[in-house]
Design a protein around this motif. Structure first.
Motif, PDB file in Angstrom:
ATOM      1  N   THR A 120     141.769 -23.861 114.344  1.00 42.58           N
ATOM      2  CA  THR A 120     141.119 -23.636 115.757  1.00 42.58           C
ATOM      3  C   THR A 120     141.926 -22.539 116.025  1.00 42.58           C
ATOM      4  O   THR A 120     142.899 -22.090 116.207  1.00 42.58           O
ATOM      5  CB  THR A 120     141.343 -24.785 116.527  1.00 42.58           C
ATOM      6  OG1 THR A 120     140.383 -24.308 117.667  1.00 42.58           O
ATOM      7  CG2 THR A 120     142.710 -25.018 117.004  1.00 42.58           C
ATOM      8  N   VAL A 148     140.842 -35.280 109.516  1.00 40.26           N
ATOM      9  CA  VAL A 148     140.746 -34.131 108.590  1.00 40.26           C
ATOM     10  C   VAL A 148     139.866 -34.474 107.672  1.00 40.26           C
ATOM     11  O   VAL A 148     140.015 -35.727 106.959  1.00 40.26           O
ATOM     12  CB  VAL A 148     142.115 -33.631 107.996  1.00 40.26           C
ATOM     13  CG1 VAL A 148     142.008 -32.611 106.916  1.00 40.26           C
ATOM     14  CG2 VAL A 148     143.277 -33.257 109.304  1.00 40.26           C
ATOM     15  N   SER A 175     146.883 -29.526 108.117  1.00 41.66           N
ATOM     16  CA  SER A 175     146.215 -30.049 106.877  1.00 41.66           C
ATOM     17  C   SER A 175     146.881 -31.409 106.232  1.00 41.66           C
ATOM     18  O   SER A 175     148.241 -31.755 106.772  1.00 41.66           O
ATOM     19  CB  SER A 175     146.874 -29.085 105.593  1.00 41.66           C
ATOM     20  OG  SER A 175     146.163 -29.471 104.547  1.00 41.66           O
ATOM     21  N   THR A 216     133.114 -26.332 103.916  1.00 41.23           N
ATOM     22  CA  THR A 216     133.765 -25.981 105.085  1.00 41.23           C
ATOM     23  C   THR A 216     132.821 -25.606 105.880  1.00 41.23           C
ATOM     24  O   THR A 216     131.793 -24.866 105.772  1.00 41.23           O
ATOM     25  CB  THR A 216     134.825 -24.721 104.721  1.00 41.23           C
ATOM     26  OG1 THR A 216     135.579 -24.885 103.736  1.00 41.23           O
ATOM     27  CG2 THR A 216     135.355 -23.928 105.886  1.00 41.23           C
ATOM     28  N   VAL A 234     141.893 -28.734 109.183  1.00 39.42           N
ATOM     29  CA  VAL A 234     141.491 -28.289 110.445  1.00 39.42           C
ATOM     30  C   VAL A 234     142.013 -27.115 111.033  1.00 39.42           C
ATOM     31  O   VAL A 234     143.255 -26.874 110.894  1.00 39.42           O
ATOM     32  CB  VAL A 234     141.017 -29.203 111.614  1.00 39.42           C
ATOM     33  CG1 VAL A 234     140.470 -28.825 112.897  1.00 39.42           C
ATOM     34  CG2 VAL A 234     140.523 -30.537 110.826  1.00 39.42           C
ATOM     35  N   ARG A 269     136.470 -26.798 110.005  1.00 42.17           N
ATOM     36  CA  ARG A 269     136.717 -27.994 109.229  1.00 42.17           C
ATOM     37  C   ARG A 269     136.545 -27.697 107.753  1.00 42.17           C
ATOM     38  O   ARG A 269     135.162 -27.539 107.534  1.00 42.17           O
ATOM     39  CB  ARG A 269     136.244 -29.465 109.802  1.00 42.17           C
ATOM     40  CG  ARG A 269     136.653 -29.577 111.251  1.00 42.17           C
ATOM     41  CD  ARG A 269     135.808 -30.604 111.814  1.00 42.17           C
ATOM     42  NE  ARG A 269     135.848 -30.909 113.233  1.00 42.17           N
ATOM     43  CZ  ARG A 269     136.999 -31.191 113.767  1.00 42.17           C
ATOM     44  NH1 ARG A 269     138.148 -31.544 113.288  1.00 42.17           N
ATOM     45  NH2 ARG A 269     137.012 -31.326 115.348  1.00 42.17           N
ATOM     46  N   GLU A 309     144.161 -34.958 114.992  1.00 41.29           N
ATOM     47  CA  GLU A 309     142.704 -35.019 114.622  1.00 41.29           C
ATOM     48  C   GLU A 309     142.249 -35.288 113.052  1.00 41.29           C
ATOM     49  O   GLU A 309     143.012 -35.095 112.522  1.00 41.29           O
ATOM     50  CB  GLU A 309     142.111 -33.569 114.940  1.00 41.29           C
ATOM     51  CG  GLU A 309     142.029 -33.261 116.545  1.00 41.29           C
ATOM     52  CD  GLU A 309     141.034 -32.165 116.482  1.00 41.29           C
ATOM     53  OE1 GLU A 309     140.027 -31.729 115.674  1.00 41.29           O
ATOM     54  OE2 GLU A 309     140.992 -31.468 117.480  1.00 41.29           O
TER      55      GLU A 309
END
Length: 165
Positions: A40, A12, A154, A18, A38, A33, A10
């Motif tokens: 989760t 970044v 990251s 944030t 990112v 994010r 994904e």
């Protein structure tokens, strides 16, 4: 494992604040994010409210088993992991000291479990996300809160912070 590999591919954010997004249906945390990362949730236990030994220990063991299974699979994919302790970020949070955005977000989400980290990794089709670091952990914020497994990616190395022992 596909959830972690998808996360690694994904976009970044390079900079900016944030931001935590919630699932529109459940209102639960879905993704955070921030500058260079990112994060989760991957898995959550049931409620720990009212649980005592041995049920409490069984829930913790189940969470640790989920994490161990994922770590074994990611080790096969990306090689040997390393551990990044979260005690220094926790001490920094308690004393109000600044820290990198990823560690601040982990602390703000009560994700205090030590990180299991790989990187840099190649992920996705033809290594679309080169030079990413990935990490997973499991923990919970207080006695009755569910155990939560989180994944982070990251574009910067995820290394242990220097500070208090």
């Amino acid at each position: 494992m596909s959830d972690v590999e998808t996360l690694v591919t994904e976009p970044v954010p390079a900079s900016g604040p944030t931001v935590e997004d919630e699932d529109p249906v459940t209102g639960e945390w879905a993704v955070t994010r921030g500058e260079g990362f990112v994060m989760t949730p991957l898995w959550q236990s049931g409620s720990l409210t009212g649980l005592y030994e041995p049920e409490w220990n069984e829930e913790v063991e189940a969470a640790e088993a989920h994490l161990a299974d994922l770590v074994r699979e990611l080790d096969r994919r990306w090689g040997t992991h390393r551990r990044v302790a979260m005690h220094v970020p926790l001490f920094r949070k308690q004393s109000g000291e600044p820290m990198p955005p990823l560690f601040q977000a982990l602390c703000d989400s009560d994700a205090y479990g030590d990180l299991t980290v790989w990187g840099p990794v190649q992920a996705g089709e033809e290594g679309r996300a080169p030079g990413r670091w990935a990490g997973v952990s499991v923990g919970h914020s207080d006695g009755d809160a569910p155990l939560v497994m989180v994944a982070v990616t990251s574009d910067r190395p995820i290394v242990e912070l220097e500070g208090a022992p």
